[in-house]
Design a protein around this motif. Structure first.
Motif, PDB file in Angstrom:
ATOM      1  N   ALA A  55       0.667  -1.187  -0.089  1.00  0.00           N
ATOM      2  CA  ALA A  55      -0.027   0.022  -0.058  1.00  0.00           C
ATOM      3  C   ALA A  55       0.872   0.998  -0.018  1.00  0.00           C
ATOM      4  N   PHE A  56       1.920   1.281   0.877  1.00  0.00           N
ATOM      5  CA  PHE A  56       2.888   2.243   0.746  1.00  0.00           C
ATOM      6  C   PHE A  56       3.409   2.759  -0.611  1.00  0.00           C
ATOM      7  N   LEU A  57       3.992   1.672  -1.192  1.00  0.00           N
ATOM      8  CA  LEU A  57       4.767   1.680  -2.448  1.00  0.00           C
ATOM      9  C   LEU A  57       3.860   1.998  -3.542  1.00  0.00           C
ATOM     10  N   GLY A  58       2.607   1.671  -3.497  1.00  0.00           N
ATOM     11  CA  GLY A  58       1.429   1.712  -4.381  1.00  0.00           C
ATOM     12  C   GLY A  58       1.131   3.230  -4.109  1.00  0.00           C
ATOM     13  N   ASP A  88       1.314  14.064   0.066  1.00  0.00           N
ATOM     14  CA  ASP A  88       2.570  13.331   0.223  1.00  0.00           C
ATOM     15  C   ASP A  88       3.122  13.434   1.788  1.00  0.00           C
ATOM     16  N   LYS A  89       2.635  14.615   2.510  1.00  0.00           N
ATOM     17  CA  LYS A  89       3.025  14.633   3.832  1.00  0.00           C
ATOM     18  C   LYS A  89       2.304  13.885   4.670  1.00  0.00           C
ATOM     19  N   ALA A  90       1.000  13.541   4.234  1.00  0.00           N
ATOM     20  CA  ALA A  90       0.077  12.656   5.005  1.00  0.00           C
ATOM     21  C   ALA A  90       0.575  11.195   5.120  1.00  0.00           C
ATOM     22  N   LEU A  91       0.996  10.859   3.938  1.00  0.00           N
ATOM     23  CA  LEU A  91       1.527   9.515   3.653  1.00  0.00           C
ATOM     24  C   LEU A  91       2.939   9.167   4.650  1.00  0.00           C
ATOM     25  N   THR A  92       3.832  10.040   4.364  1.00  0.00           N
ATOM     26  CA  THR A  92       5.141  10.112   4.939  1.00  0.00           C
ATOM     27  C   THR A  92       4.898  10.054   6.482  1.00  0.00           C
ATOM     28  N   GLY A  93       4.215  11.077   6.969  1.00  0.00           N
ATOM     29  CA  GLY A  93       3.833  11.383   8.317  1.00  0.00           C
ATOM     30  C   GLY A  93       3.424  10.322   9.058  1.00  0.00           C
ATOM     31  N   ILE A 147      11.377   7.319   1.097  1.00  0.00           N
ATOM     32  CA  ILE A 147      10.682   6.183   0.645  1.00  0.00           C
ATOM     33  C   ILE A 147      11.273   4.920   0.865  1.00  0.00           C
ATOM     34  N   VAL A 148      12.547   4.757   0.471  1.00  0.00           N
ATOM     35  CA  VAL A 148      13.464   3.631   0.435  1.00  0.00           C
ATOM     36  C   VAL A 148      13.641   3.107   2.207  1.00  0.00           C
ATOM     37  N   ALA A 149      13.947   4.152   2.903  1.00  0.00           N
ATOM     38  CA  ALA A 149      14.046   4.028   4.296  1.00  0.00           C
ATOM     39  C   ALA A 149      12.914   3.306   5.185  1.00  0.00           C
ATOM     40  N   ILE A 150      11.713   3.928   4.842  1.00  0.00           N
ATOM     41  CA  ILE A 150      10.516   3.560   5.253  1.00  0.00           C
ATOM     42  C   ILE A 150      10.023   2.324   4.752  1.00  0.00           C
ATOM     43  N   SER A 151      10.273   1.951   3.713  1.00  0.00           N
ATOM     44  CA  SER A 151       9.885   0.498   3.009  1.00  0.00           C
ATOM     45  C   SER A 151      10.838  -0.489   3.781  1.00  0.00           C
ATOM     46  N   ALA A 165      21.059  -1.959   8.516  1.00  0.00           N
ATOM     47  CA  ALA A 165      20.861  -1.612   7.004  1.00  0.00           C
ATOM     48  C   ALA A 165      19.833  -0.458   7.061  1.00  0.00           C
ATOM     49  N   LYS A 166      18.705  -0.767   7.437  1.00  0.00           N
ATOM     50  CA  LYS A 166      17.762   0.151   7.561  1.00  0.00           C
ATOM     51  C   LYS A 166      17.722   1.501   8.522  1.00  0.00           C
ATOM     52  N   GLU A 167      18.810   1.269   9.377  1.00  0.00           N
ATOM     53  CA  GLU A 167      19.162   2.342  10.352  1.00  0.00           C
ATOM     54  C   GLU A 167      20.126   3.184   9.418  1.00  0.00           C
ATOM     55  N   ILE A 168      20.856   2.998   8.463  1.00  0.00           N
ATOM     56  CA  ILE A 168      21.857   3.531   7.947  1.00  0.00           C
ATOM     57  C   ILE A 168      21.061   4.208   6.717  1.00  0.00           C
TER      58      ILE A 168
END
Length: 217
Positions: A55-58, A88-93, A147-151, A165-168
């Motif tokens: 859903a996030f990537l979509g 955009d901000k709603a999704l990321t937030g 996007i990559v980090a959240i994914s 890896a995700k922390e970096i």
């Protein structure tokens, strides 16, 4: 050639885009996907984690598509100018806040990113009369890294991704987010300063147009 023929030969003036168009529909789809994404994420099971990732990537893909369609098909509307950055901000937030609420992401990371994103969005509208600052390469890199980090954080533990890896990646996203935020503030302040012509009393052109989908600053 008579006047009637001359008038007919002239191209018709472009009609303003209606509020109901494919670009705006994609923006609305992104907004509607936010609660779906959150519900899937808080469910907790491995299967639902993958659904939340999808859903996030979509939703992230619709961010790219609506901007491309709006520019290429002349579908830029006042609604899109406002709704697109909000979506955009709603999704990321929503992603960052939910991950922090689940104890998977430090709250101070979420806080810094949200303060930057909300602050820059407010500033964007504050200086819109002067024009729109074009998206920089840093701004686009910031969006990609977020996007990559959240994914990566959305992947379930069973995926076997090393926590480091995700922390970096999230650390890189945070640094670029803050640096580009400072750059945006500097450029906005310069834009807000009256040009020499205005200081001398000359009128200032007010023809700047906001283009949605290319505002990742």
């Amino acid at each position: 050639m008579n006047d009637a023929q001359g008038t007919a030969a002239q191209p018709a003036a472009a009609q303003p885009a209606g509020i109901v168009n494919v670009a705006n529909v994609l923006t609305l789809v992104r907004i509607l996907l936010v609660p779906v994404f959150v519900l899937c994420l808080v469910n907790g099971s491995t299967a639902w984690r993958y659904v939340s990732l999808a859903a996030f990537l979509g939703a992230s893909v619709t961010d790219y598509l609506d901007g491309q369609l709006a520019r290429k098909r002349g579908l830029v509307t006042d609604f899109g100018k406002i709704a697109d950055p909000i979506a955009d901000k709603a999704l990321t937030g929503a992603a960052l806040i939910t991950l922090s609420a689940l104890g998977e992401l430090s709250g101070w990371v979420t806080g810094l990113i949200l303060v930057r994103e909300v602050g820059i969005t407010v500033m964007r509208f504050a200086v819109i009369r002067r024009g729109v600052i074009a998206a920089s390469k840093g701004g686009k890199l910031k969006t990609l890294l977020q996007i990559v980090a959240i994914s990566l954080y959305l992947l379930p533990p069973s995926a076997g991704l090393p926590p480091l890896a995700k922390e970096i990646v999230m650390g890189a996203a945070l640094v670029v987010t803050l640096v580009t935020g400072v750059d945006y503030v500097v450029r906005a302040v310069r834009m807000h300063q009256p040009p020499p012509d205005e200081a001398l009393g000359a009128p200032v052109s007010d023809e700047a147009v906001t283009v949605r989908g290319d505002e990742h600053s």
